[in-house]
Every structure is written in structure tokens, then in C-alpha cells.
Design an enzyme around this catalytic site. Structure first.
Site, PDB file in Angstrom:
ATOM      1  N   ASN A 220       0.816  -1.198   0.000  1.00 37.31           N
ATOM      2  CA  ASN A 220       0.000   0.000   0.000  1.00 37.31           C
ATOM      3  C   ASN A 220       0.860   1.262   0.000  1.00 37.31           C
ATOM      4  OD1 ASN A 220      -1.912   1.968   0.273  1.00 37.31           O
ATOM      5  ND2 ASN A 220      -2.835   1.185   2.137  1.00 37.31           N
ATOM      6  N   ASP A 221       1.417   1.622   1.160  1.00 46.85           N
ATOM      7  CA  ASP A 221       2.170   2.876   1.263  1.00 46.85           C
ATOM      8  C   ASP A 221       3.292   2.989   0.235  1.00 46.85           C
ATOM      9  OD1 ASP A 221       0.618   3.784   3.331  1.00 46.85           O
ATOM     10  OD2 ASP A 221       1.902   2.939   4.886  1.00 46.85           O
TER      11      ASP A 221
END
Lengths: 102, 464
Positions: B393-394
Site C-alpha cells: 500500500n504505502d
């Protein structure tokens, strides 16, 4: 004037840090996990100290307070030595190249 | 065996350990390197036996303890699933730390055995080295236990912070220095025990404020500590093999921590002081209007991929949690049969330890020459048809490049958004570890696949 033997050991220590620095930078990032497990295994060479602690005491009995700590340290380090090297070997066996036969 | 001869053998085993690390520069040479490491260890142990020369009953007990520990270690090594590797390494670090503490205790109680003087009258230099080895070993032990509990999920991965935490830690660290000083003056047993106790305590306190996704840094750091502890004991025992190894492991761990911090664009102190991901969560989620996302199912994803000519896969910690690596490999095999070019892109901090994703992919029989690091592959996203983000994600968030206000601004990210289309496998829209929304979710060309990573991958394979 004589140089203290400590200075020699300290020189080995400092030079080894530099060797470690260059050797580890050349490790490919995909092998960073095996790197951690193998460094773990080799740092268990501390078992050398544990064996001295268990055996070298000149007291009559095999088990006294200080040798018991030695025996405990031996089993901890042995877990690490066998576990560390074997799990590294197991991981490294999995890294395979693409088959070119297609 | 004479002291000089055994010193030469210890040097040989130190050199073999250097070669063991050198071998890891490529997967081909790595297996041989590991054998060098094993050989070095055997030499060190045999030489120690020969130089003590005590082959009485005690020797038999030593062998029994080695076999006892060794069989536990071997059992763990064969049984452990690859997804649990971070926990295993953390657990092993704690054992090295505790072994260092035990050796130091033994040397303190019975210095004659190590020819360091007599109880209560230990050589000053040895006492200092011993105290450093014991303190660092104790910190390694308790710190690794906390890291282990957090990784294993027994303890929550959320950072634990309280008021005055940093001040308390600073006071304890300073008092360790003072206690060591007074210990050297007085040779008091009690001070030695106090030193050990507060070192255990500080190891515990240092790791609790650090959150789950910062574990790559923590594990590397503890790896480094275990090396310094071994080196400290090595100086006490005047043993070159231990000094060399300690220095190697110490610098190895330090370099890995540095690489991990750089992968997150954060300073080492920022990570160590902890609390990341806990405070920002509340502020950044407010004043965010609901933006539309496109979501699809396995059928849509299969359609997109079938019509692609190149696919880049971006795995993350979520893949490890869902154990999706084998299902992923099967999907990729099907894609390859359709003449679609597939490669894998790995972010340096993907997963919970350095190289975590690489090991999982290797376990699923993914050839290592299809797996690329961030710098190697980042330019290829612009030419790829589909990016398949699974459990990351990040590390894909374009905000890191565009928004200077963002907590992850400046962090190197994978340029996933440059792909023609992005498939994002995720269970919900919840933000990742950094607690910030991922702009990628709302892009025109992004299709969200809301499902468990493993199940979704299997479904896509069926539809291909």
C-alpha cells in the site's frame, strides 16, 4: 616500550568492521533475509566462550554456579548454530534461476 | 594445543565467516558460502575443545547440551514456514543476546577459568569489556523478545507510548554508564546484577514504542546489537574469531538498518524514537471527502490481464499474511502460457524484514531473475500494461512524490500509477501503516479488487 595486546585486538576489531562494511554492501538485496539468518548463526560462535565457561573451571564438581551458566549458554548457542545454518541452507536452496528450456 | 596455534585456527574460522558473507553477493555462490560458515564454526568449536584439553565427564555433558540445543534448532529450521521468518530471526537474536549474558555472568563469577584474575579482583579492562558485552547482550535479549511478540501477533503491533518515555529511557541509559563505572571501581556482585536488570528493562522499553511496519529496522538493529555483544565477549575472552564475527555482524546489521531507513526516507532516530503511525491516523482521515473508486471482480481483472502484453506484480506484507505467494505463482504461470511478460517489483521495506518478499517468492518457485528491486524496475512501469498490487500500500502511494505535507513525503515509491491500468488487491479502503490515504485508489486507471489476496488470485487464475 611494549604495545598492549588489547591494541592488537582492537585493530582486528576495527579492520573487521571495515571488511564487514564492504562485504555486506556487496550482498544482493534479494538475499538480505538469508544474510540475517547466517549472521545470526555465525554470531553464535560465542559458544566458544560458553564451552570455556563450562569446562575450564578448576573446581572439583562438574556443575557449579558458573559452569551451569556455561552449559545453559551452550544449549542456547547450539539452537542458533544448527537452526541458523540449516534455515539459511533451506532458504538458499529455493533461489533458482529461470529455466531456459522453453 | 598451544595458545598461538589455536589463535591461528580462530583466525582461520574468522576468515571463513567473512567468506560466508561474501558468498551472499549472488545466489549461485551463496550455498557454498554457507558451507564455509559451517566449516568455520566446526573449526572454532573443535579448537576450543583441544585447547582446554579437558575430555572428562564435563566434555560428555557439553556434547549432550550441544546435541540437545542443536536438535531443537534443527527441528525449528525444518518446520518453520517461510512467512514466519521475521519472528524466527527475532527469536534467534534473543538467544544470542542471552548466551552473551550467560557467558558474561560465568566469567564474572569464575574469572580464573578465563584467566582474567580472581573473583572480586578482575582485571579492569576485562571487567569493562565484560560489562559492555553483558549489557548489550541483555538489551538484545529483551528487545528481541518484544520484537518477536509483536511480529508473532501475541502483542499488538501498535506503538506503545506514554508521557516522559524518552526522558525515562535517557535516564536509564545514563545510569547504565554510571553503574558500569562504579562496578569497575568496586567489583561488587550486586552492581553487576543491577546492571543486567536495568539493561533488560531498557531493551524492553526501547522496542515497545516502535510500530509493526518499522520492524525491518528493529530486526536489523537488534542483529547489529547481537554482533556488538559478541564482540564485547570476544574482547573479554581475547578470542579473535569472536571479535571478527562480532564486528562483521555488527556492521552488517547497521548497514541493513540504514538501507531500511532510507527505503522509508526516515532518519534512524525517527524510527527508534517510535510512535510513527499512531498519531497521524486521526488527523489525516478527517476533512477527506468521499471520492469515487472503481471496483471490480476477478472476471474484470482476468480480462485486463489477458489483453496485456506485460504485467508487473507488486507484492507487500499483505501477501505474506494471506499466504498468497503460491496462488500468485500459479496465476503468473497461466499468464506466461499466454505469452504475457511478467516481472516482480520489490520495494526495500516491503514485508517485515529485509528481503522478506524475495524469500517468499523464492519459496513459491519464482526464479530470482524475474524479481527486481525498486531502482531496477521503476522506469518499466510506464511501459507496462498492468500493475498487480497485492498486499502493498504505502510503497505505491504517489503522495510521497507530490505532497510535501504528507508524512511519507520523499520516501522512494514504486511508480505504479504510470501503468496503463492498475489492479489493486485489498480487503478494504482502509489506509496503510502510515495512516494516510492512497491516492492511487482514486485514479482513473485503477481497479480495486476487494477480497482476500489469496482467494482473489485463485479466482483470477480460474477466469484466465
Amino acid at each position: 616500550m611494549e604495545i598492549d595486546p588489547f591494541i592488537f585486538r582492537f585493530s582486528i576489531f576495527i579492520l573487521s568492521i571495515f571488511i564487514g562494511y564492504y562485504v555486506v554492501w556487496s550482498v544482493t538485496p534479494s538475499l538480505h533475509t538469508p544474510l540475517m539468518s547466517v549472521t545470526n548463526a555465525i554470531s553464535s560462535v560465542i559458544i566458544v566462550g560458553a564451552i570455556i565457561a563450562a569446562l575450564a573451571g578448576n573446581s572439583e564438581s562438574i556443575f557449579n554456579t558458573s559452569s551451569i551458566f556455561g552449559y545453559l549458554a551452550i544449549s542456547l548457542a547450539a539452537i542458533n548454530i544448527f537452526g541458523g545454518f540449516l534455515v539459511t541452507q533451506r532458504m538458499l536452496q529455493m533461489y533458482k534461476k529461470k529455466k531456459r528450456d522453453k | 594445543m598451544s595458545a598461538n596455534l589455536s589463535a591461528i585456527f580462530y583466525l582461520i574460522s574468522g576468515v571463513l565467516f567473512i567468506l560466508a558473507l561474501r558468498g551472499l553477493s549472488s545466489p549461485e555462490s551463496s550455498r557454498q558460502g554457507n558451507l564455509f560458515g559451517i566449516l568455520g564454526m566446526i573449526i572454532a568449536i573443535v579448537v576450543t575443545f583441544l585447547s582446554i584439553g579437558n575430555f572428562g565427564n564435563g566434555f560428555i555433558y557439553v556434547l549432550i547440551f550441544i546435541l540437545f540445543g542443536g536438535s531443537i534448532g534443527a527441528f525449528i529450521a525444518y518446520k518453520i514456514p517461510m512467512t514466519a521468518m521475521p519472528e524466527l530471526v527475532a527469536g534467534f537474536h534473543s538467544l544470542v543476546g542471552l548466551a552473551a549474558v550467560f557467558v558474561a555472568i560465568s566469567a564474572f563469577l569464575n574469572p580464573d577459568a578465563f584467566s582474567l584474575g580472581s573473583p572480586g579482583n578482575i582485571k579492569l579492562g576485562s571487567l569493562i569489556e565484560m560489562s559492555i558485552g553483558a549489557a548489550v547482550g541483555a538489551i538484545t535479549f529483551s528487545g528481541s523478545i518484544i520484537a518477536f511478540l509483536k511480529l508473532q501477533g501475541i502483542m499488538s503491533g501498535a506503538p506503545i507510548t506514554f508521557k516522559g518515555q524518552h526522558i525515562l529511557n535517557a535516564i536509564i541509559l545514563i545510569s547504565i554508564v554510571f553503574i558500569t563505572y562504579f562496578l569497575c571501581l568496586s567489583q561488587s556482585k550486586n552492581l553487576f546484577w543491577i546492571l543486567l536488570a536495568i539493561s533488560f528493562l531498557i531493551g524492553f522499553l526501547l522496542i515497545i514504542p516502535i510500530g509493526g511496519a518499522d520492524m525491518p529496522v528493529v530486526i536489523s538493529m537488534l542483529n547489529s546489537y547481537s554482533g556488538w555483544a559478541a564482540a564485547g565477549i570476544g574482547f573479554t575472552l581475547e578470542n579473535t574469531a569472536l571479535i571478527i564475527t562480532g564486528a562483521l555482524v555488527g556492521s552488517s546489521g547497521a548497514i541493513l538498518s540504514y538501507i531500511m531507513c532510507k527505503g522509508m526516507n526516515r532518519s534512524f532516530f525517527n524510527v527508534i524514537l517510535g510512535g510513527f503511525g499512531a498519531s497521524e491516523q486521526s488527523s489525516s482521515n478527517q476533512n477527506k471527502e468521499q471520492r469515487p473508486v472503481k471496483s471490480g471482480n476477478a472476471d474484470d481483472a482476468a480480462f485486463l490481464m489477458k489483453n496485456a502484453s506485460s504485467v508487473i506484480i507488486v507484492p507487500g506484507y499483505g501477501m505474506a499474511v494471506a499466504q498468497a505467494q503460491h496462488a500468485l505463482r500459479e496465476m503468473v504461470d497461466t499468464l506466461k502460457k499466454n505469452d504475457i511478460k511478467v516481472s516482480y517489483a520489490i520495494h526495500p521495506v516491503a514485508g517485515r524484514m529485509p528481503g522478506h518478499m524475495n524469500v517468499l517468492l523464492a519459496e513459491a518457485n519464482v526464479p530470482y531473475d524475474e524479481v527486481f528491486e525498486l531502482e531496477e524496475i521503476n522506469n518499466d512501469f510506464a511501459n507496462a500494461d498492468v500493475a498487480f498490487v497485492i498486499g502493498a500500500n504505502d510503497v505505491t502511494n504517489p503522495v510521497a512524490k507530490t505532497d510535501p505535507q504528507s508524512p511519507i513525503y520523499g520516501m522512494p515509491v514504486l511508480d505504479v500509477e504510470k501503468c496503463k491500468s492498475v489492479l489493486f488487491v485489498k480487503r478494504s479502503l482502509s489506509p496503510g501503516y502510515a495512516g494516510i490515504d492512497n491516492d492511487l485508489f482514486y485514479k482513473e486507471n485503477t481497479l480495486m479488487l476487494f477480497a482476500d489476496a489469496k482467494k482473489m488470485t485463485e479466482d483470477i487464475t480460474k477466469n484466465l
